[in-house]
Design a protein around this motif. Structure first.
Motif, PDB file in Angstrom:
ATOM      1  N   LYS A 163       0.850  -1.193   0.000  1.00 23.72           N
ATOM      2  CA  LYS A 163       0.000   0.000   0.000  1.00 23.72           C
ATOM      3  C   LYS A 163       0.886   1.243   0.000  1.00 23.72           C
ATOM      4  CE  LYS A 163      -3.994  -2.049   2.371  1.00 23.72           C
ATOM      5  NZ  LYS A 163      -4.902  -1.963   3.539  1.00 23.72           N
ATOM      6  N   HIS A 164       0.325   2.333  -0.513  1.00 21.85           N
ATOM      7  CA  HIS A 164       1.077   3.588  -0.531  1.00 21.85           C
ATOM      8  C   HIS A 164       0.086   4.747  -0.561  1.00 21.85           C
ATOM      9  CE1 HIS A 164       4.728   5.909  -1.024  1.00 21.85           C
ATOM     10  NE2 HIS A 164       4.172   6.586  -2.028  1.00 21.85           N
ATOM     11  N   THR A 165       0.501   5.901  -0.028  1.00 21.53           N
ATOM     12  CA  THR A 165      -0.362   7.085  -0.013  1.00 21.53           C
ATOM     13  C   THR A 165      -0.038   7.989  -1.194  1.00 21.53           C
ATOM     14  OG1 THR A 165       1.159   8.263   1.461  1.00 21.53           O
ATOM     15  CG2 THR A 165      -0.635   7.025   2.488  1.00 21.53           C
ATOM     16  N   TYR A 166      -1.087   8.587  -1.767  1.00 18.93           N
ATOM     17  CA  TYR A 166      -0.941   9.490  -2.906  1.00 18.93           C
ATOM     18  C   TYR A 166      -1.885  10.672  -2.730  1.00 18.93           C
ATOM     19  CZ  TYR A 166       1.115   5.394  -5.250  1.00 18.93           C
ATOM     20  OH  TYR A 166       1.886   4.309  -5.580  1.00 18.93           O
ATOM     21  N   LYS A 167      -1.525  11.786  -3.375  1.00 22.59           N
ATOM     22  CA  LYS A 167      -2.419  12.945  -3.392  1.00 22.59           C
ATOM     23  C   LYS A 167      -3.205  12.918  -4.698  1.00 22.59           C
ATOM     24  CE  LYS A 167      -1.428  16.738  -1.369  1.00 22.59           C
ATOM     25  NZ  LYS A 167      -0.849  18.041  -0.920  1.00 22.59           N
ATOM     26  N   VAL A 168      -4.496  13.167  -4.604  1.00 26.69           N
ATOM     27  CA  VAL A 168      -5.386  13.163  -5.767  1.00 26.69           C
ATOM     28  C   VAL A 168      -5.243  14.489  -6.503  1.00 26.69           C
ATOM     29  CG1 VAL A 168      -7.768  12.999  -6.559  1.00 26.69           C
ATOM     30  CG2 VAL A 168      -6.989  11.595  -4.629  1.00 26.69           C
ATOM     31  N   ALA A 169      -4.946  14.438  -7.800  1.00 27.46           N
ATOM     32  CA  ALA A 169      -4.801  15.647  -8.611  1.00 27.46           C
ATOM     33  C   ALA A 169      -6.123  16.062  -9.238  1.00 27.46           C
ATOM     34  CB  ALA A 169      -3.753  15.433  -9.701  1.00 27.46           C
ATOM     35  N   LEU A 188      -3.928  10.649 -10.006  1.00 28.23           N
ATOM     36  CA  LEU A 188      -3.076  11.003  -8.878  1.00 28.23           C
ATOM     37  C   LEU A 188      -2.006  11.996  -9.328  1.00 28.23           C
ATOM     38  CD1 LEU A 188      -2.648   7.392  -7.441  1.00 28.23           C
ATOM     39  CD2 LEU A 188      -4.443   9.079  -6.938  1.00 28.23           C
ATOM     40  N   GLU A 189      -1.316  12.616  -8.387  1.00 23.96           N
ATOM     41  CA  GLU A 189      -0.323  13.634  -8.729  1.00 23.96           C
ATOM     42  C   GLU A 189       0.826  13.090  -9.579  1.00 23.96           C
ATOM     43  OE1 GLU A 189       1.070  15.814  -5.333  1.00 23.96           O
ATOM     44  OE2 GLU A 189      -0.425  17.391  -5.672  1.00 23.96           O
ATOM     45  N   ASN A 190       1.096  11.769  -9.454  1.00 22.02           N
ATOM     46  CA  ASN A 190       2.178  11.191 -10.265  1.00 22.02           C
ATOM     47  C   ASN A 190       1.687  10.717 -11.631  1.00 22.02           C
ATOM     48  OD1 ASN A 190       0.736   8.920  -9.547  1.00 22.02           O
ATOM     49  ND2 ASN A 190       2.524   7.698  -9.019  1.00 22.02           N
ATOM     50  N   GLY A 191       0.404  10.945 -11.928  1.00 26.81           N
ATOM     51  CA  GLY A 191      -0.151  10.586 -13.228  1.00 26.81           C
ATOM     52  C   GLY A 191      -0.866   9.254 -13.271  1.00 26.81           C
ATOM     53  N   ALA A 192      -0.730   8.440 -12.237  1.00 30.34           N
ATOM     54  CA  ALA A 192      -1.429   7.150 -12.197  1.00 30.34           C
ATOM     55  C   ALA A 192      -2.925   7.377 -12.050  1.00 30.34           C
ATOM     56  CB  ALA A 192      -0.906   6.304 -11.042  1.00 30.34           C
ATOM     57  N   PRO A 202     -10.251  16.472  -5.307  1.00 30.39           N
ATOM     58  CA  PRO A 202      -8.866  16.807  -5.621  1.00 30.39           C
ATOM     59  C   PRO A 202      -8.169  17.458  -4.440  1.00 30.39           C
ATOM     60  CG  PRO A 202     -10.307  17.413  -7.439  1.00 30.39           C
ATOM     61  CD  PRO A 202     -11.204  17.018  -6.301  1.00 30.39           C
ATOM     62  N   GLY A 203      -6.901  17.124  -4.239  1.00 32.64           N
ATOM     63  CA  GLY A 203      -6.145  17.669  -3.122  1.00 32.64           C
ATOM     64  C   GLY A 203      -6.128  16.766  -1.908  1.00 32.64           C
ATOM     65  N   TYR A 215      -8.548   1.735  -4.692  1.00 34.52           N
ATOM     66  CA  TYR A 215      -8.673   2.646  -3.554  1.00 34.52           C
ATOM     67  C   TYR A 215      -8.829   1.843  -2.266  1.00 34.52           C
ATOM     68  CZ  TYR A 215     -11.049   6.011  -0.444  1.00 34.52           C
ATOM     69  OH  TYR A 215     -11.419   6.791   0.615  1.00 34.52           O
ATOM     70  N   ALA A 216      -8.060   2.225  -1.211  1.00 37.85           N
ATOM     71  CA  ALA A 216      -8.126   1.495   0.061  1.00 37.85           C
ATOM     72  C   ALA A 216      -8.601   2.361   1.211  1.00 37.85           C
ATOM     73  CB  ALA A 216      -6.759   0.903   0.399  1.00 37.85           C
ATOM     74  N   GLY A 217      -8.738   3.659   0.990  1.00 37.25           N
ATOM     75  CA  GLY A 217      -9.238   4.530   2.045  1.00 37.25           C
ATOM     76  C   GLY A 217      -8.528   5.868   2.048  1.00 37.25           C
ATOM     77  N   ARG A 218      -8.993   6.778   2.902  1.00 34.04           N
ATOM     78  CA  ARG A 218      -8.325   8.055   3.081  1.00 34.04           C
ATOM     79  C   ARG A 218      -7.103   7.875   3.970  1.00 34.04           C
ATOM     80  NH1 ARG A 218     -13.873  11.518   3.807  1.00 34.04           N
ATOM     81  NH2 ARG A 218     -13.787  12.707   1.851  1.00 34.04           N
ATOM     82  N   ALA A 219      -6.095   8.692   3.749  1.00 34.63           N
ATOM     83  CA  ALA A 219      -4.869   8.599   4.560  1.00 34.63           C
ATOM     84  C   ALA A 219      -5.082   9.259   5.930  1.00 34.63           C
ATOM     85  CB  ALA A 219      -3.723   9.282   3.827  1.00 34.63           C
TER      86      ALA A 219
END
Length: 219
Positions: A163-169, A188-192, A202-203, A215-219
């Motif tokens: 699992k990993h956390t990402y910011k939604v773009a 996501l911010e990295n384009g995935a 977003p954000g 999606y696994a949940g909010r961080a």
């Protein structure tokens, strides 16, 4: 021909205290079907470590499913192909797991760092476990797992964390015909890209299950 293990074969399990070091490092007998083989997985074929590079499905003309696997020898780098029936089984090598941090890519190699020893390691991109779809989730500074056969040939494959956390773009707007949808495509911010519940904006920072790219949940 490559050696194919029978599904009924059950390995003898030794008590942990009595397992010789060489056997513990080169432990085998974890079996999968050819359908479950994925890029980056290391298979024991005829006693040699072979990295799965790609997988294709086909037929024999008689309706029997055939899976074609492309391998790269973990030591020599030589490539080969083999065909398997869907009911065959393959022996997966259980390897030493080491944690590294992803730095950058250059010349088709991923440069990683052991954060305990600060040793830098360059891994071939085709030794990445998961294929191009999972590669989209890779980002700078991410912790990754390197799999190694010790003492030789050393590191032979690497993969993302579970699992990993990402910011939604960005999140796509819901259209009228999808009024009942609960999940929307997001970038996501990295384009995935991943589908998120319609309450995610977003954000926001979310947790992604990288094994299933969901999606696994909010961080």
């Amino acid at each position: 021909m490559f050696r194919i293990a029978a599904l009924s074969r059950i390995p003898r399990v030794l008590p942990m205290a009595r397992v010789p070091a060489s056997l513990a490092i080169h432990s085998r007998w974890y079996q999968v079907s050819p359908n479950s083989a994925r890029p980056g997985m290391v298979i024991d074929l005829n006693g040699s470590p072979q990295i799965v590079v790609s997988k294709d499905h086909g037929g024999t003309g008689r309706g029997q499913a055939v899976i074609k696997l492309t391998f790269k020898h973990a030591v020599t780098g030589a490539r080969s192909q083999e065909r398997f029936r869907s009911n065959d089984s393959l022996e997966v090598m259980l390897l030493v797991q080491k944690e590294y941090q992803f730095l950058y890519t250059a010349d088709n190699k991923a440069h990683l760092m052991n954060m305990q020893t600060f040793e830098e390691l360059a891994m071939d991109m085709d030794a990445f476990e998961g294929g191009k779809d999972k590669m989209a989730f890779l980002e700078d500074g991410m912790n990754v797992t390197v799999q190694a056969l010790e003492p030789e040939p050393g590191a032979i494959s690497w993969r993302l964390p579970l699992k990993h956390t990402y910011k939604v773009a960005a999140v796509e707007s819901r259209v009228a015909r999808d009024k009942g949808a609960t999940y929307l495509p997001a970038t996501l911010e990295n384009g995935a890209k991943v589908s998120v519940p319609d309450f995610v904006k977003p954000g926001e920072t979310i947790v992604v299950d990288l094994e299933n790219a969901t999606y696994a949940g909010r961080a």
